[in-house]
Design an enzyme around this catalytic site. Structure first.
Site, PDB file in Angstrom:
ATOM      1  N   CYS A 118       0.834  -1.199   0.000  1.00 53.77           N
ATOM      2  CA  CYS A 118       0.000   0.000   0.000  1.00 53.77           C
ATOM      3  C   CYS A 118       0.871   1.253   0.000  1.00 53.77           C
ATOM      4  O   CYS A 118       1.782   1.378   0.819  1.00 53.77           O
ATOM      5  CB  CYS A 118      -0.908  -0.022   1.229  1.00 53.77           C
ATOM      6  SG  CYS A 118      -1.758   1.528   1.557  1.00 53.77           S
ATOM      7  N   GLU A 119       0.602   2.171  -0.897  1.00 54.69           N
ATOM      8  CA  GLU A 119       1.429   3.375  -0.988  1.00 54.69           C
ATOM      9  C   GLU A 119       1.161   4.362   0.142  1.00 54.69           C
ATOM     10  O   GLU A 119       1.926   5.301   0.343  1.00 54.69           O
ATOM     11  CB  GLU A 119       1.221   4.062  -2.333  1.00 54.69           C
ATOM     12  CG  GLU A 119      -0.150   4.653  -2.555  1.00 54.69           C
ATOM     13  CD  GLU A 119      -0.282   5.291  -3.929  1.00 54.69           C
ATOM     14  OE1 GLU A 119      -1.048   6.254  -4.044  1.00 54.69           O
ATOM     15  OE2 GLU A 119       0.383   4.824  -4.890  1.00 54.69           O
ATOM     16  N   HIS A 120       0.079   4.164   0.901  1.00 53.35           N
ATOM     17  CA  HIS A 120      -0.244   5.085   1.993  1.00 53.35           C
ATOM     18  C   HIS A 120       0.494   4.735   3.287  1.00 53.35           C
ATOM     19  O   HIS A 120       0.914   5.628   4.033  1.00 53.35           O
ATOM     20  CB  HIS A 120      -1.747   5.093   2.245  1.00 53.35           C
ATOM     21  CG  HIS A 120      -2.541   5.528   1.049  1.00 53.35           C
ATOM     22  ND1 HIS A 120      -3.736   4.959   0.689  1.00 53.35           N
ATOM     23  CD2 HIS A 120      -2.277   6.466   0.115  1.00 53.35           C
ATOM     24  CE1 HIS A 120      -4.195   5.535  -0.407  1.00 53.35           C
ATOM     25  NE2 HIS A 120      -3.323   6.452  -0.774  1.00 53.35           N
ATOM     26  N   HIS A 121       0.646   3.442   3.585  1.00 49.69           N
ATOM     27  CA  HIS A 121       1.290   3.026   4.824  1.00 49.69           C
ATOM     28  C   HIS A 121       2.478   2.097   4.595  1.00 49.69           C
ATOM     29  O   HIS A 121       3.121   1.673   5.557  1.00 49.69           O
ATOM     30  CB  HIS A 121       0.283   2.314   5.742  1.00 49.69           C
ATOM     31  CG  HIS A 121      -0.887   3.156   6.123  1.00 49.69           C
ATOM     32  ND1 HIS A 121      -2.093   3.114   5.449  1.00 49.69           N
ATOM     33  CD2 HIS A 121      -1.038   4.079   7.106  1.00 49.69           C
ATOM     34  CE1 HIS A 121      -2.942   3.973   5.996  1.00 49.69           C
ATOM     35  NE2 HIS A 121      -2.330   4.569   6.995  1.00 49.69           N
ATOM     36  N   GLN A 159      -5.104  -0.534  -4.649  1.00 46.32           N
ATOM     37  CA  GLN A 159      -5.731  -1.625  -5.395  1.00 46.32           C
ATOM     38  C   GLN A 159      -6.442  -1.113  -6.635  1.00 46.32           C
ATOM     39  O   GLN A 159      -6.447  -1.767  -7.678  1.00 46.32           O
ATOM     40  CB  GLN A 159      -6.708  -2.380  -4.489  1.00 46.32           C
ATOM     41  CG  GLN A 159      -7.313  -3.609  -5.151  1.00 46.32           C
ATOM     42  CD  GLN A 159      -8.150  -4.440  -4.205  1.00 46.32           C
ATOM     43  OE1 GLN A 159      -7.904  -4.456  -2.995  1.00 46.32           O
ATOM     44  NE2 GLN A 159      -9.148  -5.120  -4.725  1.00 46.32           N
ATOM     45  N   HIS A 187      -6.132  -6.080   2.950  1.00 44.16           N
ATOM     46  CA  HIS A 187      -5.149  -5.031   3.196  1.00 44.16           C
ATOM     47  C   HIS A 187      -4.737  -5.046   4.665  1.00 44.16           C
ATOM     48  O   HIS A 187      -5.575  -4.846   5.549  1.00 44.16           O
ATOM     49  CB  HIS A 187      -5.739  -3.663   2.838  1.00 44.16           C
ATOM     50  CG  HIS A 187      -6.004  -3.494   1.377  1.00 44.16           C
ATOM     51  ND1 HIS A 187      -5.299  -2.603   0.584  1.00 44.16           N
ATOM     52  CD2 HIS A 187      -6.894  -4.093   0.546  1.00 44.16           C
ATOM     53  CE1 HIS A 187      -5.752  -2.669  -0.657  1.00 44.16           C
ATOM     54  NE2 HIS A 187      -6.721  -3.562  -0.705  1.00 44.16           N
ATOM     55  N   CYS A 189      -3.038  -2.853   6.156  1.00 40.59           N
ATOM     56  CA  CYS A 189      -3.173  -1.518   6.755  1.00 40.59           C
ATOM     57  C   CYS A 189      -4.559  -1.342   7.368  1.00 40.59           C
ATOM     58  O   CYS A 189      -4.780  -0.417   8.152  1.00 40.59           O
ATOM     59  CB  CYS A 189      -2.895  -0.426   5.726  1.00 40.59           C
ATOM     60  SG  CYS A 189      -3.975  -0.453   4.286  1.00 40.59           S
TER      61      CYS A 189
END
Length: 229
Positions: A118-121, A159, A187, A189
């Site tokens: 995941c690019e956020h976490h 995703q 996910h 996260c």
């Protein structure tokens, strides 16, 4: 991973070539490797120093025996986990085969397992991709669809973006009558932090061409994907 070639369409489609369609995404975004050879990058020692800084940030003693080699191991793991940045999706789909005996239905590869980040976490999400396309005269090797999935999955992703990139690459390179992509994933996260809802699944889909324009073809694709495992 299951591969299926299905021919249960009641009526043969028109022999006319498919109409030209615009790419679903800007081809410059996904057809080449994400990292160019001339793109500036930090030195490996700098990357390892950054890992050491993060270990100190969480309160660890970076000089204790168990952590002495951790910065090196983390950078090596990054090289493996994010190798998709250095691979070219277009090259994977470049070789096709024309001996199809006039086959005119869609080709489905089901249950392609993948793991992405995941690019956020920067936490993993993992699951299965199901990909179908309706070829025009030529087909691509079935394993290439799995390799294409891995190239995009081994980058920082959402995703939704992963789903769109896979569909767009097939659509742009192979020029099929249509593409269908369905991804189901969990996910971490969401399952091991934040709301901590273990087992929750996320589904995303992308349809182009005949799959987008014909609800019956969408339904047939989904029926085969959800069939007996």
């Amino acid at each position: 991973m299951d591969a299926a070639i299905k021919s249960i369409r009641p009526n043969k489609p028109s022999d006319r070539p498919p109409e030209s369609r615009p790419a679903e995404l800007d081809p410059a975004e996904f057809l080449a490797a994400a990292v160019r050879a001339d793109q500036p990058r930090p030195a490996r020692a700098e990357a390892e120093a950054a890992v050491k800084t993060l270990l100190a940030y969480i309160g660890e003693n970076t000089e204790r025996e168990g952590l002495l080699d951790t910065p090196r191991r983390v950078v090596e793991a990054f090289d493996e986990l994010y190798q998709g940045y250095h691979q070219c999706p277009a090259e994977v789909l470049d070789r096709t085969f024309g001996e199809t005996a006039g086959y005119d239905d869609f080709v489905l590869v089901r249950d392609i397992e993948f793991t992405s980040q995941c690019e956020h976490h920067m936490m993993p999400f993992y699951g299965k991709a199901h990909i179908a396309y309706t070829p025009v005269e030529r087909v691509v090797g079935l394993s290439k669809l799995a390799r294409l999935t891995d190239i995009f999955a081994r980058r920082l992703q959402t995703q939704e973006h992963l789903t769109a990139q896979i569909a767009a690459a097939i659509d742009e390179v192979l020029k099929p009558r249509g593409v269908a992509v369905l991804i189901e994933a969990e996910h971490t996260c969401m399952s091991v932090r934040g709301v901590a809802k273990h087992g929750a699944s996320t589904f995303t889909s992308r349809f182009t061409g005949m799959f987008r324009d014909n609800p019956a073809e969408q339904a047939r694709f989904l029926s085969l994907v959800r069939g007996t495992r």
